[in-house]
Write a protein that holds these residues in place. Sequence first.
Motif, PDB file in Angstrom:
ATOM      1  N   LEU A  40       0.834  -1.205   0.000  1.00 13.73           N
ATOM      2  CA  LEU A  40       0.000   0.000   0.000  1.00 13.73           C
ATOM      3  C   LEU A  40       0.870   1.258   0.000  1.00 13.73           C
ATOM      4  CD1 LEU A  40      -2.749   1.398   0.075  1.00 13.73           C
ATOM      5  CD2 LEU A  40      -2.695   1.192   2.559  1.00 13.73           C
ATOM      6  N   ALA A  41       1.902   1.266   0.819  1.00 15.12           N
ATOM      7  CA  ALA A  41       2.809   2.416   0.857  1.00 15.12           C
ATOM      8  C   ALA A  41       3.488   2.618  -0.497  1.00 15.12           C
ATOM      9  CB  ALA A  41       3.850   2.219   1.950  1.00 15.12           C
ATOM     10  N   MET A  42       3.888   1.526  -1.147  1.00 17.32           N
ATOM     11  CA  MET A  42       4.534   1.620  -2.458  1.00 17.32           C
ATOM     12  C   MET A  42       3.553   2.161  -3.496  1.00 17.32           C
ATOM     13  SD  MET A  42       7.431   1.073  -4.052  1.00 17.32           S
ATOM     14  CE  MET A  42       8.335  -0.200  -3.193  1.00 17.32           C
ATOM     15  N   ALA A  43       2.312   1.711  -3.452  1.00 19.14           N
ATOM     16  CA  ALA A  43       1.306   2.189  -4.401  1.00 19.14           C
ATOM     17  C   ALA A  43       1.029   3.675  -4.200  1.00 19.14           C
ATOM     18  CB  ALA A  43       0.024   1.378  -4.252  1.00 19.14           C
ATOM     19  N   ILE A  44       0.963   4.127  -2.962  1.00 16.53           N
ATOM     20  CA  ILE A  44       0.735   5.550  -2.687  1.00 16.53           C
ATOM     21  C   ILE A  44       1.930   6.381  -3.136  1.00 16.53           C
ATOM     22  CG2 ILE A  44       0.410   7.274  -0.862  1.00 16.53           C
ATOM     23  CD1 ILE A  44      -1.221   5.129   0.642  1.00 16.53           C
ATOM     24  N   ALA A  45       3.143   5.920  -2.847  1.00 16.67           N
ATOM     25  CA  ALA A  45       4.348   6.648  -3.258  1.00 16.67           C
ATOM     26  C   ALA A  45       4.433   6.732  -4.776  1.00 16.67           C
ATOM     27  CB  ALA A  45       5.585   5.968  -2.685  1.00 16.67           C
ATOM     28  N   TYR A  46       4.112   5.649  -5.460  1.00 16.92           N
ATOM     29  CA  TYR A  46       4.142   5.641  -6.929  1.00 16.92           C
ATOM     30  C   TYR A  46       3.080   6.578  -7.504  1.00 16.92           C
ATOM     31  CZ  TYR A  46       4.279   3.652 -11.658  1.00 16.92           C
ATOM     32  OH  TYR A  46       4.388   3.467 -13.011  1.00 16.92           O
ATOM     33  N   SER A  47       1.894   6.572  -6.915  1.00 14.48           N
ATOM     34  CA  SER A  47       0.838   7.491  -7.360  1.00 14.48           C
ATOM     35  C   SER A  47       1.278   8.937  -7.188  1.00 14.48           C
ATOM     36  CB  SER A  47      -0.446   7.255  -6.554  1.00 14.48           C
ATOM     37  OG  SER A  47      -0.902   5.954  -6.709  1.00 14.48           O
ATOM     38  N   GLN A  48       1.904   9.229  -6.066  1.00 13.85           N
ATOM     39  CA  GLN A  48       2.395  10.582  -5.821  1.00 13.85           C
ATOM     40  C   GLN A  48       3.461  10.962  -6.843  1.00 13.85           C
ATOM     41  OE1 GLN A  48       3.959  11.220  -1.882  1.00 13.85           O
ATOM     42  NE2 GLN A  48       4.686  13.268  -2.359  1.00 13.85           N
ATOM     43  N   TYR A  49       4.345  10.043  -7.132  1.00 14.21           N
ATOM     44  CA  TYR A  49       5.418  10.302  -8.096  1.00 14.21           C
ATOM     45  C   TYR A  49       4.837  10.690  -9.460  1.00 14.21           C
ATOM     46  CZ  TYR A  49       9.932   9.683 -10.393  1.00 14.21           C
ATOM     47  OH  TYR A  49      11.094   9.894 -11.093  1.00 14.21           O
ATOM     48  N   ILE A  50       3.801   9.955  -9.881  1.00 12.75           N
ATOM     49  CA  ILE A  50       3.200  10.210 -11.194  1.00 12.75           C
ATOM     50  C   ILE A  50       2.340  11.472 -11.189  1.00 12.75           C
ATOM     51  CG2 ILE A  50       1.551   9.320 -12.879  1.00 12.75           C
ATOM     52  CD1 ILE A  50       2.479   6.502 -12.037  1.00 12.75           C
ATOM     53  N   LEU A  51       1.421  11.584 -10.233  1.00  9.62           N
ATOM     54  CA  LEU A  51       0.467  12.689 -10.238  1.00  9.62           C
ATOM     55  C   LEU A  51       1.104  14.050  -9.965  1.00  9.62           C
ATOM     56  CD1 LEU A  51      -2.536  10.998  -8.421  1.00  9.62           C
ATOM     57  CD2 LEU A  51      -2.398  11.638 -10.829  1.00  9.62           C
ATOM     58  N   CYS A  52       2.181  14.076  -9.180  1.00  8.80           N
ATOM     59  CA  CYS A  52       2.808  15.346  -8.808  1.00  8.80           C
ATOM     60  C   CYS A  52       3.977  15.713  -9.717  1.00  8.80           C
ATOM     61  CB  CYS A  52       3.270  15.296  -7.357  1.00  8.80           C
ATOM     62  SG  CYS A  52       1.913  15.070  -6.196  1.00  8.80           S
ATOM     63  N   ASN A  53       4.184  14.925 -10.776  1.00  8.43           N
ATOM     64  CA  ASN A  53       5.274  15.187 -11.725  1.00  8.43           C
ATOM     65  C   ASN A  53       6.624  15.288 -11.025  1.00  8.43           C
ATOM     66  OD1 ASN A  53       3.563  15.252 -14.015  1.00  8.43           O
ATOM     67  ND2 ASN A  53       2.971  17.336 -13.480  1.00  8.43           N
ATOM     68  N   ASN A  54       6.853  14.399 -10.065  1.00  9.17           N
ATOM     69  CA  ASN A  54       8.130  14.383  -9.366  1.00  9.17           C
ATOM     70  C   ASN A  54       9.192  13.762 -10.269  1.00  9.17           C
ATOM     71  OD1 ASN A  54       7.141  15.574  -7.012  1.00  9.17           O
ATOM     72  ND2 ASN A  54       6.386  13.620  -6.269  1.00  9.17           N
ATOM     73  N   PHE A  55      10.446  13.937  -9.897  1.00  4.96           N
ATOM     74  CA  PHE A  55      11.532  13.403 -10.713  1.00  4.96           C
ATOM     75  C   PHE A  55      12.663  12.936  -9.811  1.00  4.96           C
ATOM     76  CE2 PHE A  55      11.699  18.009 -10.448  1.00  4.96           C
ATOM     77  CZ  PHE A  55      12.950  18.244  -9.919  1.00  4.96           C
ATOM     78  N   GLY A  56      13.629  12.254 -10.412  1.00  5.05           N
ATOM     79  CA  GLY A  56      14.716  11.694  -9.633  1.00  5.05           C
ATOM     80  C   GLY A  56      14.271  10.399  -8.977  1.00  5.05           C
TER      81      GLY A  56
END
Length: 97
Positions: A40-56
């Motif tokens: 669940l934590a990995m899915a939330i972190a991945y969603s955040q990475y995609i939706l917030c246009n994060n990088f690195g």
Amino acid sequence: MLFSEILGQEYIKSHLTKSATSGRIPHAQLFVGPEGSGTLAMAIAYSQYILCNNFGAENEGGNESCNLKFQSISHPDLHFIYPTVTTEDVKKQTEKP
């Protein structure tokens, strides 16, 4: 949720961030693992990475207001779906004697 807050699973963290950075995000993904493995934590972190246009390699550097919404689990595009029992037959099967 930051990727650094998830213990272990370095390969999958790297794979998910690389696929998102290269623009190769599948239309659906299923995060499965035993209880306590951090799916669940990995899915939330991945969603955040995609939706917030994060990088690195971490969930930082993108849209700051989006990242703040994820910290409080209040982003409007983040949805949780849980199974529910709706029929009497299924309810009877799950009841303990």
